[in-house]
Structures are given as C-alpha cells and as structure tokens.
Write a protein that holds these residues in place. Structure first.
Motif, PDB file in Angstrom:
ATOM      1  N   MET A   1     -18.925  47.806  16.894  1.00 52.80           N
ATOM      2  CA  MET A   1     -20.235  47.220  17.214  1.00 52.80           C
ATOM      3  C   MET A   1     -20.274  45.751  16.806  1.00 52.80           C
ATOM      4  N   ARG A   2     -19.691  45.431  15.654  1.00 52.24           N
ATOM      5  CA  ARG A   2     -19.648  44.040  15.204  1.00 52.24           C
ATOM      6  C   ARG A   2     -18.826  43.192  16.176  1.00 52.24           C
ATOM      7  N   LEU A   3     -17.666  43.709  16.583  1.00 50.83           N
ATOM      8  CA  LEU A   3     -16.814  42.983  17.528  1.00 50.83           C
ATOM      9  C   LEU A   3     -17.482  42.842  18.890  1.00 50.83           C
ATOM     10  N   SER A   4     -18.149  43.898  19.326  1.00 52.57           N
ATOM     11  CA  SER A   4     -18.855  43.865  20.607  1.00 52.57           C
ATOM     12  C   SER A   4     -19.943  42.787  20.599  1.00 52.57           C
ATOM     13  N   SER A   5     -20.673  42.715  19.510  1.00 52.44           N
ATOM     14  CA  SER A   5     -21.731  41.709  19.371  1.00 52.44           C
ATOM     15  C   SER A   5     -21.138  40.303  19.386  1.00 52.44           C
ATOM     16  N   PHE A   6     -20.034  40.107  18.675  1.00 56.63           N
ATOM     17  CA  PHE A   6     -19.364  38.804  18.652  1.00 56.63           C
ATOM     18  C   PHE A   6     -18.901  38.410  20.056  1.00 56.63           C
ATOM     19  N   CYS A   7     -18.268  39.347  20.758  1.00 53.55           N
ATOM     20  CA  CYS A   7     -17.769  39.062  22.104  1.00 53.55           C
ATOM     21  C   CYS A   7     -18.918  38.724  23.061  1.00 53.55           C
ATOM     22  N   ARG A   8     -20.017  39.466  22.955  1.00 55.33           N
ATOM     23  CA  ARG A   8     -21.178  39.201  23.808  1.00 55.33           C
ATOM     24  C   ARG A   8     -21.719  37.796  23.568  1.00 55.33           C
ATOM     25  N   ARG A   9     -21.831  37.402  22.288  1.00 48.10           N
ATOM     26  CA  ARG A   9     -22.322  36.056  21.961  1.00 48.10           C
ATOM     27  C   ARG A   9     -21.377  34.979  22.510  1.00 48.10           C
ATOM     28  N   GLU A  10     -20.078  35.227  22.387  1.00 45.98           N
ATOM     29  CA  GLU A  10     -19.095  34.263  22.901  1.00 45.98           C
ATOM     30  C   GLU A  10     -19.199  34.126  24.420  1.00 45.98           C
ATOM     31  N   LEU A  11     -19.377  35.251  25.113  1.00 46.87           N
ATOM     32  CA  LEU A  11     -19.515  35.212  26.569  1.00 46.87           C
ATOM     33  C   LEU A  11     -20.793  34.488  26.989  1.00 46.87           C
ATOM     34  N   GLU A  12     -21.878  34.746  26.278  1.00 43.57           N
ATOM     35  CA  GLU A  12     -23.133  34.059  26.591  1.00 43.57           C
ATOM     36  C   GLU A  12     -22.997  32.564  26.376  1.00 43.57           C
ATOM     37  N   SER A  13     -22.306  32.179  25.319  1.00 41.82           N
ATOM     38  CA  SER A  13     -22.076  30.769  25.036  1.00 41.82           C
ATOM     39  C   SER A  13     -21.236  30.132  26.131  1.00 41.82           C
ATOM     40  N   ALA A  14     -20.188  30.838  26.554  1.00 40.06           N
ATOM     41  CA  ALA A  14     -19.313  30.324  27.607  1.00 40.06           C
ATOM     42  C   ALA A  14     -20.080  30.188  28.917  1.00 40.06           C
TER      43      ALA A  14
END
Length: 92
Positions: free
Chosen positions: A36-49
């Motif tokens: 869940m922590r990794l999923s949240s990090f990846c989602r934030r990175e994708l939104e930023s990109a």
C-alpha cells in the motif's frame, strides 16, 4: 528517495507473494502494508509526471495548459483525415 521503477518492481514482487497465498497472516499483513505504501508512492509519482507532461500554449497573451495527447493516435488520426482529403481532391 526510491525511484518509480524500483518501487513498481518491488510492488509487483509483493503482489506475486501475496497471490501465492502461502504466507502466514502476520507476514502477509506486513507485505500488504508495504504494498500500500509503494502503491501510494507510485500513484503520487505518476500524478506528478502527468502534470509535467502538460503542454503550455500561449493564446491571446495568456498561458493555457493543454493536456498531453498521445502523439501516435493524434498523428494517425490527422494522417487519416489528410489522406481522405487528398483522395477527394485527386478524384475531382
């Protein structure tokens, strides 16, 4: 700070482990929390990109953000329109 690709790879490994279903409950919960922590990090990175990919256009002296479009789809669509219009012009 972890890289997106590394985090995504870790997340995929966690999903594989959880899908096997052979872990003790406590271990599975720990992996789930990490996933869940990794999923949240990846989602934030994708939104930023996604925000960085937006193209700024200058219209009427103002900057206006325009979402990035898949250039292949857009160019293929335009090519199809151009071909149809060229065929119509040649057939006249």
């Amino acid at each position: 700070m972890p890289k997106f690709e590394d985090s995504l790879q870790q997340l995929e490994k966690i999903v594989e482990q959880l899908e096997r279903g052979d872990l003790p409950l406590e271990d599975a919960l720990k992996l789930f929390e990490e996933g869940m922590r990794l999923s949240s990090f990846c989602r934030r990175e994708l939104e930023s990109a996604e925000g960085k990919v937006e193209i700024l256009l200058k219209q009427n002296g103002k900057l206006q953000a325009e979402p990035f479009e898949n250039t292949t789809e857009v160019s293929n669509g335009r090519r199809s329109e151009q071909r149809r219009s060229e065929k119509a012009s040649h057939s006249k």
